[in-house]
Design a protein around this motif. Structure first.
Motif, PDB file in Angstrom:
ATOM      1  N   ASP A  73       0.817  -1.107   0.016  1.00 44.40           N
ATOM      2  CA  ASP A  73       0.010  -0.025  -0.128  1.00 44.40           C
ATOM      3  C   ASP A  73       0.897   1.395  -0.093  1.00 44.40           C
ATOM      4  O   ASP A  73       0.420   2.377  -0.642  1.00 44.40           O
ATOM      5  N   GLU A  74       2.028   1.274   0.666  1.00 46.80           N
ATOM      6  CA  GLU A  74       3.050   2.404   0.585  1.00 46.80           C
ATOM      7  C   GLU A  74       3.515   2.581  -0.673  1.00 46.80           C
ATOM      8  O   GLU A  74       3.482   3.766  -1.131  1.00 46.80           O
ATOM      9  N   ARG A  75       3.740   1.516  -1.468  1.00 50.10           N
ATOM     10  CA  ARG A  75       4.342   1.906  -2.771  1.00 50.10           C
ATOM     11  C   ARG A  75       3.290   2.305  -3.665  1.00 50.10           C
ATOM     12  O   ARG A  75       3.511   3.264  -4.541  1.00 50.10           O
ATOM     13  N   LEU A  76       2.127   1.845  -3.704  1.00 51.23           N
ATOM     14  CA  LEU A  76       0.952   2.253  -4.415  1.00 51.23           C
ATOM     15  C   LEU A  76       0.829   3.595  -4.119  1.00 51.23           C
ATOM     16  O   LEU A  76       0.354   4.666  -4.938  1.00 51.23           O
ATOM     17  N   LYS A  77       0.666   4.142  -2.793  1.00 55.22           N
ATOM     18  CA  LYS A  77       0.564   5.605  -2.578  1.00 55.22           C
ATOM     19  C   LYS A  77       1.707   6.443  -3.161  1.00 55.22           C
ATOM     20  O   LYS A  77       1.390   7.463  -3.562  1.00 55.22           O
ATOM     21  N   GLN A  78       3.005   6.103  -3.207  1.00 54.06           N
ATOM     22  CA  GLN A  78       3.973   6.780  -3.686  1.00 54.06           C
ATOM     23  C   GLN A  78       3.862   6.845  -5.234  1.00 54.06           C
ATOM     24  O   GLN A  78       4.042   7.900  -5.716  1.00 54.06           O
ATOM     25  N   ILE A  79       3.184   5.816  -5.789  1.00 50.31           N
ATOM     26  CA  ILE A  79       2.765   5.908  -7.231  1.00 50.31           C
ATOM     27  C   ILE A  79       1.784   6.980  -7.607  1.00 50.31           C
ATOM     28  O   ILE A  79       1.994   7.736  -8.413  1.00 50.31           O
ATOM     29  N   ASN A  80       0.764   7.071  -6.865  1.00 50.61           N
ATOM     30  CA  ASN A  80      -0.284   7.913  -7.024  1.00 50.61           C
ATOM     31  C   ASN A  80       0.018   9.380  -6.613  1.00 50.61           C
ATOM     32  O   ASN A  80      -0.214  10.302  -7.293  1.00 50.61           O
ATOM     33  N   ASP A  81       0.916   9.372  -5.453  1.00 45.91           N
ATOM     34  CA  ASP A  81       1.588  10.854  -5.333  1.00 45.91           C
ATOM     35  C   ASP A  81       2.439  11.275  -6.446  1.00 45.91           C
ATOM     36  O   ASP A  81       2.461  12.632  -6.535  1.00 45.91           O
ATOM     37  N   SER A  82       2.963  10.383  -7.145  1.00 42.58           N
ATOM     38  CA  SER A  82       3.918  10.960  -8.213  1.00 42.58           C
ATOM     39  C   SER A  82       2.964  11.143  -9.578  1.00 42.58           C
ATOM     40  O   SER A  82       2.995  12.319 -10.140  1.00 42.58           O
ATOM     41  N   MET A  83       1.826  10.140  -9.680  1.00 42.75           N
ATOM     42  CA  MET A  83       1.276  10.289 -11.250  1.00 42.75           C
ATOM     43  C   MET A  83       0.081  10.249 -11.261  1.00 42.75           C
ATOM     44  O   MET A  83      -0.646  10.272 -12.268  1.00 42.75           O
ATOM     45  N   SER A  84      -0.795  10.611 -10.283  1.00 47.56           N
ATOM     46  CA  SER A  84      -2.255  10.479 -10.331  1.00 47.56           C
ATOM     47  C   SER A  84      -2.786  12.151 -10.754  1.00 47.56           C
ATOM     48  O   SER A  84      -2.301  13.057 -10.115  1.00 47.56           O
ATOM     49  N   THR A  85      -3.524  12.252 -11.958  1.00 44.77           N
ATOM     50  CA  THR A  85      -3.984  13.534 -12.399  1.00 44.77           C
ATOM     51  C   THR A  85      -5.132  13.805 -11.671  1.00 44.77           C
ATOM     52  O   THR A  85      -5.733  14.923 -11.776  1.00 44.77           O
ATOM     53  N   TYR A  86      -5.491  12.911 -10.655  1.00 44.75           N
ATOM     54  CA  TYR A  86      -6.676  13.285  -9.702  1.00 44.75           C
ATOM     55  C   TYR A  86      -6.309  13.806  -8.256  1.00 44.75           C
ATOM     56  O   TYR A  86      -7.180  13.978  -7.501  1.00 44.75           O
ATOM     57  N   GLN A  87      -5.163  13.877  -8.205  1.00 44.18           N
ATOM     58  CA  GLN A  87      -4.490  14.629  -7.091  1.00 44.18           C
ATOM     59  C   GLN A  87      -3.934  16.029  -7.452  1.00 44.18           C
ATOM     60  O   GLN A  87      -2.968  15.716  -8.013  1.00 44.18           O
ATOM     61  N   SER A  88      -4.268  16.896  -7.044  1.00 42.08           N
ATOM     62  CA  SER A  88      -3.909  18.152  -7.465  1.00 42.08           C
ATOM     63  C   SER A  88      -2.333  18.352  -7.018  1.00 42.08           C
ATOM     64  O   SER A  88      -1.891  19.190  -7.488  1.00 42.08           O
ATOM     65  N   ASP A  89      -2.113  17.697  -5.856  1.00 40.19           N
ATOM     66  CA  ASP A  89      -0.764  17.920  -5.204  1.00 40.19           C
ATOM     67  C   ASP A  89       0.247  16.809  -5.701  1.00 40.19           C
ATOM     68  O   ASP A  89       1.496  16.774  -5.313  1.00 40.19           O
ATOM     69  N   SER A  90      -0.165  16.127  -6.934  1.00 45.12           N
ATOM     70  CA  SER A  90       0.808  15.244  -7.390  1.00 45.12           C
ATOM     71  C   SER A  90       1.802  15.608  -8.408  1.00 45.12           C
ATOM     72  O   SER A  90       1.622  17.122  -8.665  1.00 45.12           O
ATOM     73  N   THR A  91       3.024  15.139  -8.407  1.00 41.97           N
ATOM     74  CA  THR A  91       3.971  15.617  -9.075  1.00 41.97           C
ATOM     75  C   THR A  91       3.475  15.872 -10.727  1.00 41.97           C
ATOM     76  O   THR A  91       3.718  16.804 -11.205  1.00 41.97           O
ATOM     77  N   ILE A  92       2.615  15.018 -11.080  1.00 40.86           N
ATOM     78  CA  ILE A  92       2.131  15.144 -12.554  1.00 40.86           C
ATOM     79  C   ILE A  92       1.343  16.357 -12.708  1.00 40.86           C
ATOM     80  O   ILE A  92       1.401  17.099 -13.573  1.00 40.86           O
ATOM     81  N   SER A  93       0.392  16.593 -11.634  1.00 46.54           N
ATOM     82  CA  SER A  93      -0.491  17.670 -11.692  1.00 46.54           C
ATOM     83  C   SER A  93       0.041  18.805 -11.558  1.00 46.54           C
ATOM     84  O   SER A  93      -0.128  19.837 -12.363  1.00 46.54           O
ATOM     85  N   LYS A  94       1.138  19.048 -10.749  1.00 47.12           N
ATOM     86  CA  LYS A  94       2.209  20.329 -10.575  1.00 47.12           C
ATOM     87  C   LYS A  94       2.850  20.629 -11.992  1.00 47.12           C
ATOM     88  O   LYS A  94       2.760  21.598 -12.575  1.00 47.12           O
ATOM     89  N   PHE A  95       3.348  19.337 -12.608  1.00 48.96           N
ATOM     90  CA  PHE A  95       3.814  19.652 -14.084  1.00 48.96           C
ATOM     91  C   PHE A  95       2.795  20.230 -15.038  1.00 48.96           C
ATOM     92  O   PHE A  95       3.182  21.189 -15.605  1.00 48.96           O
ATOM     93  N   ASN A  96       1.817  19.850 -15.014  1.00 50.99           N
ATOM     94  CA  ASN A  96       0.816  20.088 -15.868  1.00 50.99           C
ATOM     95  C   ASN A  96       0.480  21.618 -15.665  1.00 50.99           C
ATOM     96  O   ASN A  96      -0.122  22.063 -16.749  1.00 50.99           O
ATOM     97  N   ARG A  97       0.410  22.035 -14.674  1.00 47.28           N
ATOM     98  CA  ARG A  97       0.277  23.602 -14.326  1.00 47.28           C
ATOM     99  C   ARG A  97       1.164  24.560 -14.732  1.00 47.28           C
ATOM    100  O   ARG A  97       1.026  25.538 -14.892  1.00 47.28           O
ATOM    101  N   LEU A  98       2.394  23.927 -14.868  1.00 43.11           N
ATOM    102  CA  LEU A  98       3.518  24.664 -15.314  1.00 43.11           C
ATOM    103  C   LEU A  98       3.690  25.491 -16.813  1.00 43.11           C
ATOM    104  O   LEU A  98       3.069  24.866 -17.678  1.00 43.11           O
TER     105      LEU A  98
END
Length: 387
Positions: A73-98
């Motif tokens: 579950d921890e590893r899956l959370k890390q992946i979501n925190d990195s690449m989920s477009t449905y988390q506004s604070d994920s890395t990918i969401s931040k990138f998309n706003r740049l």
């Protein structure tokens, strides 16, 4: 079967996709066989990436089952925190706003998925493109496709404007950062992240807990290793892509068996459009968008299964092959030496190509109007796995 992956459709999803599956059957078109549990095998399930995961593994001596679950579950959370477009604070969401030319630091998971995406993007001639969402939105494709949308499609100008933002070449990776050279370009890894998640869980089992006999599945993407609880190689059944079929009411058309040697593993992904298509003017259209044309695919294979060196790679390739007309997809799969299986209507096998070029690829796994077409690499893989 899972909804066609995010790169080419806008199926509703919580995080990355919304395929829903059961313990004994997968909506994605894959189903498990011979996986009833025995005392020395454990079964885990949970929610991730807008779908669910299912894991069966042989318990190691003195295993801490709670610790294994927590690690997964921890590893899956890390992946979501990195690449989920449905988390506004994920890395990918931040990138998309740049704005363009503004780098952002990325983690190892993001970096690996970007690398896999680039490989399949280049080898598929752009059929796999994680920046395709502007076209999907322009066509207005949701969880279903309607004839009305085909009757009133976007204008050529609207399609051209959306295509201008579909530009994977504008993504620049340097060291541990990524940036873009064009404003408005966004990434969405939904067509590869579930497969990558399966790879990550398998790594947790193997590397952290020395587990060698397991099956890991997320949303229909599967990794297997060793043997099942009956001490037999894992076998994955492929469903016929029959419209209206369900997990409880479906027909199995084929199966892929894992190698029998003790160190064997298998990585599979299936993609398809048969639950998200419509017939208009005598042609069947999927809500899969071809990024190279900016238009929906007509004549695509209803179901494509790919076996590869990783589930992430299989996931991306299954999507790419679904985003092409069937005969083109078959040619690309052969040219790239992919282990690919297409389930198509018998009439489509003969259309637009001489029968002599197809007959050697036809499998014996056929029912009613459906035929299974295999690349030489898939034929060889399945020949090695017959009981």
């Amino acid at each position: 079967m899972k909804n066609t992956l995010y790169l080419y459709c806008s199926a509703p999803k919580i995080t990355l996709n919304t395929a829903l599956l059961s313990v004994v059957g997968l909506v994605s078109g894959l189903s498990l066989s011979a996986c009833q549990q025995t005392p020395d095998y454990n079964y885990l399930t949970g929610e991730t990436m807008g779908t669910s995961y299912h894991i069966s593994y042989q318990l190691p001596d003195n295993a801490d089952e709670a610790a294994i679950q927590a690690s997964i579950d921890e590893r899956l959370k890390q992946i979501n925190d990195s690449m989920s477009t449905y988390q506004s604070d994920s890395t990918i969401s931040k990138f998309n706003r740049l704005d363009k030319n503004t780098p952002i630091t990325i983690d190892a998971d993001f970096s690996r998925v970007l690398d896999v995406s680039k490989i399949v993007y280049e080898q598929s001639g752009g059929a796999f493109d994680p920046t395709v969402m502007p076209l999907v939105e322009t066509w207005g494709f949701g969880s279903t496709m309607t004839v009305e949308r085909l009757q009133s499609p976007p204008t050529a100008l609207e399609i051209a404007q959306a295509k201008a933002l579909v530009d994977f070449e504008s993504i620049v990776k340097k060291d541990q950062t990524v940036s873009k050279t064009k404003n408005g370009v966004e990434l969405d890894f939904s067509a590869v992240a579930k497969g990558y998640g399966v790879d990550v869980i398998a790594d947790v089992l193997r590397e952290e807990y020395q587990i060698r006999n397991y099956m890991v599945e997320i949303g229909g993407e599967i990794s297997t290793s060793g043997v099942n609880n009956q001490q037999q190689p894992w076998q994955i059944a492929i469903d016929a892509p029959i419209e209206g079929s369900t997990v409880s009411e479906r027909q199995t058309i084929s199966a892929i068996r894992q190698p029998k040697n003790t160190a064997s593993q298998m990585h599979l992904a299936t993609s398809g459009n048969y639950r998200n298509s419509v017939i208009f003017d005598g042609k069947r259209y999927s809500h899969t968008i071809d990024p190279t044309t900016g238009k929906p695919i007509a004549g695509g294979a209803p179901s494509v299964t790919v076996a590869a060196d990783s589930v992430a790679l299989a996931d991306a390739w299954a999507t790419a092959l679904t985003a092409m007309p069937y005969h083109k997809a078959l040619d690309v799969a052969k040219a790239q030496n992919l282990a690919a299986m297409f389930v198509v209507l018998a009439d489509d096998v003969k259309a637009d190509g001489p029968e002599s070029n197809v007959s050697d690829d036809v499998s014996d796994d056929n029912i009613d109007d459906w035929q299974v077409i295999q690349t030489p690499a898939m034929q060889a893989l399945r020949a090695d796995k017959k009981p």
